[in-house]
Design an enzyme around this catalytic site. Structure first.
Site, PDB file in Angstrom:
ATOM      1  N   ASP A 141       0.832  -1.210   0.000  1.00 19.86           N
ATOM      2  CA  ASP A 141       0.000   0.000   0.000  1.00 19.86           C
ATOM      3  C   ASP A 141       0.863   1.254   0.000  1.00 19.86           C
ATOM      4  OD1 ASP A 141      -2.609   1.395   2.145  1.00 19.86           O
ATOM      5  OD2 ASP A 141      -2.352   1.420  -0.037  1.00 19.86           O
ATOM      6  N   LYS A 144       2.769   3.434  -5.716  1.00 24.32           N
ATOM      7  CA  LYS A 144       2.217   2.407  -6.622  1.00 24.32           C
ATOM      8  C   LYS A 144       3.243   1.896  -7.642  1.00 24.32           C
ATOM      9  CE  LYS A 144      -0.996   3.316  -4.011  1.00 24.32           C
ATOM     10  NZ  LYS A 144      -0.937   2.566  -2.717  1.00 24.32           N
ATOM     11  N   ASN A 170      -5.301  -0.592  -4.167  1.00 26.61           N
ATOM     12  CA  ASN A 170      -5.298   0.418  -5.236  1.00 26.61           C
ATOM     13  C   ASN A 170      -4.919  -0.080  -6.623  1.00 26.61           C
ATOM     14  OD1 ASN A 170      -3.703   2.044  -2.635  1.00 26.61           O
ATOM     15  ND2 ASN A 170      -5.769   2.621  -3.275  1.00 26.61           N
TER      16      ASN A 170
HETATM   17  C1  LIG Z   1       9.247   2.934  -1.141  1.00 20.64           C
HETATM   18  C2  LIG Z   1       8.657   3.253   0.172  1.00 20.64           C
HETATM   19  N1  LIG Z   1       9.237   2.804   1.304  1.00 20.64           N
HETATM   20  C3  LIG Z   1       8.674   3.091   2.499  1.00 20.64           C
HETATM   21  N2  LIG Z   1       7.541   3.825   2.660  1.00 20.64           N
HETATM   22  C4  LIG Z   1       6.959   4.284   1.539  1.00 20.64           C
HETATM   23  C5  LIG Z   1       7.472   4.014   0.267  1.00 20.64           C
HETATM   24  N3  LIG Z   1       6.665   4.573  -0.652  1.00 20.64           N
HETATM   25  C6  LIG Z   1       5.678   5.204   0.023  1.00 20.64           C
HETATM   26  N4  LIG Z   1       5.854   5.028   1.340  1.00 20.64           N
HETATM   27  C7  LIG Z   1       4.979   5.525   2.392  1.00 20.64           C
HETATM   28  O1  LIG Z   1       3.732   4.874   2.228  1.00 20.64           O
HETATM   29  C8  LIG Z   1       2.665   5.850   2.224  1.00 20.64           C
HETATM   30  C9  LIG Z   1       2.295   6.117   0.798  1.00 20.64           C
HETATM   31  C10 LIG Z   1       1.265   5.510   0.236  1.00 20.64           C
HETATM   32  C11 LIG Z   1       0.918   5.781  -1.198  1.00 20.64           C
HETATM   33  N5  LIG Z   1      -0.523   5.574  -1.355  1.00 20.64           N
HETATM   34  C12 LIG Z   1      -1.184   6.279  -2.257  1.00 20.64           C
HETATM   35  O2  LIG Z   1      -0.610   7.078  -2.999  1.00 20.64           O
HETATM   36  C13 LIG Z   1      -2.657   6.135  -2.317  1.00 20.64           C
HETATM   37  C14 LIG Z   1      -3.388   7.085  -3.043  1.00 20.64           C
HETATM   38  C15 LIG Z   1      -4.781   7.032  -3.126  1.00 20.64           C
HETATM   39  C16 LIG Z   1      -5.515   8.034  -3.912  1.00 20.64           C
HETATM   40  C17 LIG Z   1      -6.570   7.652  -4.735  1.00 20.64           C
HETATM   41  C18 LIG Z   1      -7.270   8.606  -5.493  1.00 20.64           C
HETATM   42  C19 LIG Z   1      -6.918   9.951  -5.401  1.00 20.64           C
HETATM   43  F1  LIG Z   1      -7.596  10.873  -6.087  1.00 20.64           F
HETATM   44  C20 LIG Z   1      -5.862  10.338  -4.561  1.00 20.64           C
HETATM   45  C21 LIG Z   1      -5.164   9.382  -3.829  1.00 20.64           C
HETATM   46  C22 LIG Z   1      -5.468   6.001  -2.454  1.00 20.64           C
HETATM   47  C23 LIG Z   1      -4.731   5.047  -1.721  1.00 20.64           C
HETATM   48  O3  LIG Z   1      -5.367   4.049  -1.046  1.00 20.64           O
HETATM   49  C24 LIG Z   1      -3.341   5.108  -1.656  1.00 20.64           C
HETATM   50  O4  LIG Z   1      -2.678   4.129  -0.944  1.00 20.64           O
HETATM   51  C25 LIG Z   1       3.255   7.073   2.835  1.00 20.64           C
HETATM   52  C26 LIG Z   1       4.678   7.008   2.302  1.00 20.64           C
HETATM   53  O5  LIG Z   1       5.570   7.761   3.091  1.00 20.64           O
HETATM   54 MG   LIG Z   2      -4.003   2.497  -0.498  1.00 20.80          MG
END
Ligand SMILES: Cc1ncnc2c1ncn2[C@@H]1O[C@H](/C=C/CNC(=O)c2cc(-c3ccc(F)cc3)cc(O)c2O)C[C@H]1O
Ligand SMILES: [Mg+2]
Length: 214
Positions: A141, A144, A170
């Site tokens: 999660d 993406k 997602n």
């Molecule tokens: C590579 C890596 N390593 C460790 N932590 C990581 C990482 N990449 C992200 N993360 C962490 O996970 C979290 C990120 C999650 C990314 N999830 C999303 O971008 C995400 C976006 C939406 C979404 C849908 C429609 C829309 F109009 C807008 C947004 C819905 C979701 O359920 C999501 O999970 C926070 C970040 O710091």
């Molecule tokens: Mg998600």
């Protein structure tokens, strides 16, 4: 000074959830994000699918990629058997600070290890640093475009065994086309799509469950 959305989510938990009651923490976040402000938690509708997969797998070891505020971390851990462990990876320190407090409020510190850092750096260290053999369940999660490279990395690092289950959020919205193509066409995975909706909305989204065949 202006608070952040994760800080406001933590506030909703501290005001509306009961300490030590993980399901009340989940409910408090869902009510806040449905009624006050949207946030990218897996949410209540997809959360029920997540619950059913966790219960079916009954995992001893779980890896979560992308903690954010800890909503799915708490949701999954609340269903784990007594000695099971969940490792969750988060590279944004601000989110990690909030997630640790949400996890503490739920009283799940003993089941959950939140590790700060990028999944690509931490996955190769899982065995040596965290004493993990293989993962029974992985919940993807995070960003993406990291689902596919991290899945290949987990395979290379020997972290998946015959029967390990990958559950990806997602896969429709925002979408993970390269990952979906890979797990659906690879002979080494048996995949199944669970149609649902983007958290707190009527937009289509879904979870993809993929069993590693070894
Ligand atoms: C590579 C890596 N390593 C460790 N932590 C990581 C990482 N990449 C992200 N993360 C962490 O996970 C979290 C990120 C999650 C990314 N999830 C999303 O971008 C995400 C976006 C939406 C979404 C849908 C429609 C829309 F109009 C807008 C947004 C819905 C979701 O359920 C999501 O999970 C926070 C970040 O710091
Ligand atoms: Mg998600």
């Amino acid at each position: 000074t202006q608070s952040t959305r994760p800080q406001r989510i933590l506030g909703a938990v501290q005001q509306n959830a009961t300490r030590g009651d993980p399901r009340s923490v989940v409910r408090a976040i869902d009510q806040y994000c449905r009624n006050q402000e949207w946030a990218m938690n897996v949410g209540d509708e997809k959360g029920c699918i997540l619950d059913s997969v966790v219960s079916e797998v009954n995992p001893a070891t779980v890896l979560e990629l992308g903690t954010y505020c800890g909503y799915s971390t708490v949701r999954i851990a609340s269903l784990l058997p007594p000695h099971a462990k969940l490792i969750t990876l988060e590279f944004n320190p601000e989110f990690a600070v909030i997630a640790r407090q949400v996890i503490a409020w739920a009283g799940l510190e003993d089941k959950i290890q939140l590790v700060e850092g990028a999944s690509g750096d931490l996955i190769p260290k899982m065995k040596e640093q965290f004493g993990v053999e293989t993962f029974d369940l992985v919940f993807l999660d995070h960003w993406k475009d990291r689902y596919l490279p991290d899945t290949k990395l987990m395979e290379e690092c020997g972290l998946l065994r015959k029967g390990s289950v990958l559950l990806a959020d997602n896969v429709i919205c925002p979408g993970t086309p390269d990952y979906l193509e890979f797990v659906r066409s690879s002979p080494r995975y048996e995949s199944q799509y669970f149609k649902s909706h983007l958290e707190y909305t009527k937009v289509e989204d879904g979870l993809e469950k993929s069993v590693f065949l070894g």
